[in-house]
Write a protein that holds these residues in place. Structure first.
Motif, short mmCIF file in Angstrom:
data_model
loop_
_atom_site.label_atom_id
_atom_site.label_comp_id
_atom_site.label_asym_id
_atom_site.label_seq_id
_atom_site.Cartn_x
_atom_site.Cartn_y
_atom_site.Cartn_z
N ALA A 203 0.82 -1.21 0.00
CA ALA A 203 0.00 0.00 0.00
C ALA A 203 0.86 1.26 0.00
O ALA A 203 0.58 2.23 -0.72
N LEU A 245 -3.37 -5.23 -4.80
CA LEU A 245 -3.37 -4.73 -3.43
C LEU A 245 -4.70 -4.98 -2.75
O LEU A 245 -4.75 -5.46 -1.61
N GLU A 249 -5.42 -7.12 0.66
CA GLU A 249 -6.03 -6.51 1.84
C GLU A 249 -7.32 -7.22 2.23
O GLU A 249 -7.59 -7.43 3.42
#
Length: 351
Positions: A203, A245, A249
Motif C-alpha cells: 500500500a 493490493l 487486503e
C-alpha cells in the motif's frame, strides 16, 4: 553491551535517548506513514503476549501483563544461525546444582531486541522440550548487539543476542511445546501480522507511485499525452496493481475475521486448519502484491524514481527482506494438499 537507542519505557523512564542513532522516522523517506520497520518491531511483543494469554499461569500473566501495562516492550530471541533448519534450537535452559535456572546460547535476527525491556527466549530444557523464558534485557549475562545489516527492514532492531549463564526466574518459563500442541491459532495469529506488514508495504509503495507519477514523471513521447498520469499504458498498470493490493487486503481482513470468530472457542483440528489456511492464503497474496508493486513502482514512475534522493527503493528492499520470513511456497503446498486431497496442514508456529 549495545542496547536500545531511545528511552526504556519501563525502567529508566528517562527522556534522553540511550545512544545516538538516527530516529526511525528519519530513516525511511520523509514520512513514517506505512513504515514496515515500525510495524515489525512490536510483532514479537504481540505474539508472545498471546502465548501468555493462552497458556500462562495466573502468576505469569500478573507479572508480565503488569510490566506491559507499565510500558514495557517484549522482543524475541528465537532464531539461530548455523542449525540444520530454522526450527532447530541449540540454546539451553538448564538447572544447575542447587536448583538455579540459567540460559546459554546465541540468537540472531532478534527483531525489536534493541528497543525491548524483556526478551522471550526460545530454549530447550533438560528433557529437550521447547520452552519460552521471559528475561529482562538488563539481566547479567544478556548482551544485545546492534549488528543487523540486512538490505531492508534496517531499523527493526533485529540484532544478535548473546546469553551467557543468564539467570532465569522459574516463574517466568512458559511451556512452548504445550502452546504448540493440539489445535491452536498461535501460529496463524503470528503469520497474520506478517501478512498485514506485507500488505502495508504494498500500500505504501502504491501510494508513493501515484505521487511520483503525478508530480515528477514525464509522459512517454509515443503516448501523445501531456502528463504521465494520462498515459493509457500507465493507467492500465495502476489498475492491475490496485487489484493486487485490494485482493491482498481483503484476504488479510477475511483471515482476521475468521481468527476472531474462533477466539476463546474450543478448537477442533478442522477449525484450526481452516484458520491457518485462510491466513496462508492472505500471506501468499500479500507477499506477491508487495513484491510486484514495489518492483512496478519503478516501471510506472520512470528513470528518476531510481535516484537515491527519493529513497523509493526502500519499498522493494523492505518487501524483499520481509517476505523471506516464512516462505510462501510452502503455504501454497499446504493449500494444494488440502484442496486436492483434503489433507490438514501440520500445526506449528509458522502456519
Amino acid at each position: 553491551m549495545r542496547r536500545a537507542c531511545w528511552p526504556s519505557p519501563s525502567r529508566a523512564r528517562s527522556a534522553a535517548p540511550r545512544c545516538g542513532r538516527r530516529p526511525w522516522w528519519r530513516s525511511s523517506g520523509s514520512s513514517p506513514r506505512g513504515d514496515p520497520n515500525v510495524a515489525q518491531i512490536p510483532h514479537s511483543h504481540f505474539v508472545y503476549l498471546e502465548g501468555l494469554r493462552l497458556r500462562g499461569t495466573d502468576e505469569q500473566q500478573r507479572l508480565l501483563f503488569g510490566e506491559v501495562l507499565a510500558g514495557a516492550q517484549i522482543a524475541n530471541a528465537q532464531s539461530e544461525r548455523g542449525t540444520k533448519t530454522v526450527r532447530d534450537i541449540r540454546t539451553r535452559l538448564v538447572k544447575r546444582p542447587g536448583g538455579a535456572l540459567v540460559l546459554t546460547g546465541e540468537k540472531h535476527y532478534a527483531t525489536g531486541s534493541l528497543f525491548a525491556d524483556w526478551l522471550a527466549v526460545l530454549a530447550l530444557d533438560g528433557r529437550d522440550r521447547l520452552q519460552v523464558a521471559y528475561v529482562p534485557t538488563d539481566t547479567p549475562g544478556v548482551e544485545v548487539v546492534d549488528d543487523w545489516d540486512g538490505m531492508g527492514q534496517r531499523t527493526t532492531g533485529s540484532g544478535s543476542v548473546h546469553l551467557r549463564d543468564v539467570p532465569v526466574d522459574p516463574r517466568l518459563v512458559l511451556a512452548q511445546h504445550v502452546t504448540l500442541s493440539g489445535p491452536q491459532l498461535y501460529g496463524a495469529r503470528a503469520q497474520l501480522l506478517h501478512a498485514a506488514i506485507d500488505a502495508g508495504i504494498a500500500a505504501g509503495a502504491l501510494a508513493d507511485a501515484v505521487d511520483v507519477v503525478q508530480r515528477l514523471s514525464r509522459p512517454w513521447f509515443e503516448a501523445g499525452v501531456a502528463r504521465a498520469s494520462d498515459d493509457p499504458l500507465v493507467i492500465q498498470r495502476f489498475g492491475e496493481l490496485t487489484c493486487a493490493l485490494r485482493a491482498a487486503e481483503a484476504l488479510v481482513a477475511r483471515a482476521a475475521e475468521q481468527l476472531d470468530a474462533l477466539a476463546d472457542t474450543t478448537l477442533t483440528a478442522e477449525d484450526a486448519a481452516g484458520a491457518s489456511l485462510a491466513v496462508a492464503t492472505a500471506k501468499i497474496a500479500a507477499d506477491r502484491a508487495a513484491i510486484e508493486i514495489t518492483n512496478a513502482l519503478f516501471e510506472v514512475a520512470g528513470t528518476r524514481s531510481s535516484l537515491d534522493e527519493l529513497n523509493l527503493h526502500r519499498h522493494w528492499r523492505n518487501a524483499r527482506t520481509h517476505t523471506l520470513h516464512d516462505p510462501v511456497r510452502w503455504k501454497v503446498q499446504h493449500l494444494g494438499r488440502h484442496t486436492l486431497n483434503g489433507l490438514l496442514p501440520e500445526q506449528h508456529s509458522a502456519l
